[in-house]
Design an enzyme around this catalytic site. Structure first.
Site, short mmCIF file in Angstrom:
data_model
loop_
_atom_site.label_atom_id
_atom_site.label_comp_id
_atom_site.label_asym_id
_atom_site.label_seq_id
_atom_site.Cartn_x
_atom_site.Cartn_y
_atom_site.Cartn_z
N CYS A 89 0.84 -1.21 0.00
CA CYS A 89 0.00 0.00 0.00
C CYS A 89 0.88 1.26 0.00
O CYS A 89 1.63 1.47 -0.94
CB CYS A 89 -0.99 -0.03 1.17
SG CYS A 89 -2.34 1.16 0.98
N HIS A 97 -3.87 -4.63 -0.23
CA HIS A 97 -3.40 -5.20 1.02
C HIS A 97 -3.50 -6.73 0.97
O HIS A 97 -4.59 -7.27 1.16
CB HIS A 97 -4.26 -4.70 2.19
CG HIS A 97 -4.02 -3.28 2.55
ND1 HIS A 97 -3.04 -2.89 3.43
CD2 HIS A 97 -4.65 -2.15 2.17
CE1 HIS A 97 -3.06 -1.58 3.58
NE2 HIS A 97 -4.04 -1.10 2.81
N GLU A 101 -2.56 -8.76 3.20
CA GLU A 101 -2.92 -9.23 4.54
C GLU A 101 -4.41 -9.09 4.83
O GLU A 101 -4.91 -9.64 5.83
CB GLU A 101 -2.09 -8.49 5.60
CG GLU A 101 -2.53 -7.10 5.95
CD GLU A 101 -2.15 -6.02 4.94
OE1 GLU A 101 -2.42 -4.84 5.22
OE2 GLU A 101 -1.59 -6.37 3.87
#
Length: 202
Positions: free
Chosen positions: A79, A184, A186
């Site tokens: 990001c 992202h 994650e």
């Protein structure tokens, strides 16, 4: 061992937890002198570009990250962390970046977008139309989770994925050992976990 760079700007816990899910050995690292000892580095980031560069400088991580990048060992920016890899950003005025990948970070061009259908920031799930890259091994045009108002502009040779939001923009990059993801991983469930697994395998 993987270092998650702690420079007071980032979603450190969520990145660490995602890596724990795949049994990767990772730690949140605050000491810039230790960075060179790791096998891989992840540079996360949430917030404003200018603030992030100032925090990198203030914490001593600016030179440590550049030194690690020159080592040839894998590094991943996520990001805002991806955006910092470039030469500059126009967010809140021109701000110099790490300069590890040629290119610049710009605001979404609203003149190219139907603003009745597209909101800024770009938040939500969208496809990353990927090229051949080790980070996308086993994936084809995966849906990933985005939260951003700015995006990178760079040469095609550094682009490993694009995403369409009003128009096509660069959503993943690679230059030698340096990788960047605008979405992202994650927060992108199975697709994101697969990307992190591929990074760990590098």
């Amino acid at each position: 061992m993987i270092a998650i760079v702690d420079y007071n700007m980032g979603n450190l816990a969520s990145v660490l937890n995602a890596l724990k899910l795949i049994d990767a050995h990772a730690v949140i690292e605050k000491n810039p002198n230790n960075l060179k000892n790791y096998d891989k580095v992840i540079l996360p980031g949430v917030g404003a570009y200018k603030d992030a560069m100032e925090h990198l400088e203030d914490t001593g991580m600016l030179s440590a990250v550049k030194e690690f990048a020159s080592s040839g060992k894998p590094m991943l920016g996520i990001c805002l962390g991806m955006q910092l890899l470039f030469e500059s950003s126009q967010e809140f005025g021109e701000t110099k970046g790490l300069g590890l990948i040629p290119g610049h970070v710009v605001a979404f061009d609203k003149s190219k977008m139907d603003m009745d259908e597209h909101k800024i920031p770009h938040v939500g799930w969208n496809k990353a139309f990927n090229k051949n890259s080790k980070l996308f091994e086993g994936l084809e045009n995966p849906y990933l989770y985005f939260v951003h108002s700015y995006h990178a502009v760079c040469e095609d040779k550094y682009t490993i994925a694009t995403t369409h939001y009003g128009y096509d923009f660069v959503s993943a990059v690679q230059k030698d050992n340096i990788y960047g993801f605008q979405p992202h991983p994650e927060k992108s469930h199975d697709n994101g976990i697969a990307i992190l697994k591929n990074f760990v395998k590098l």
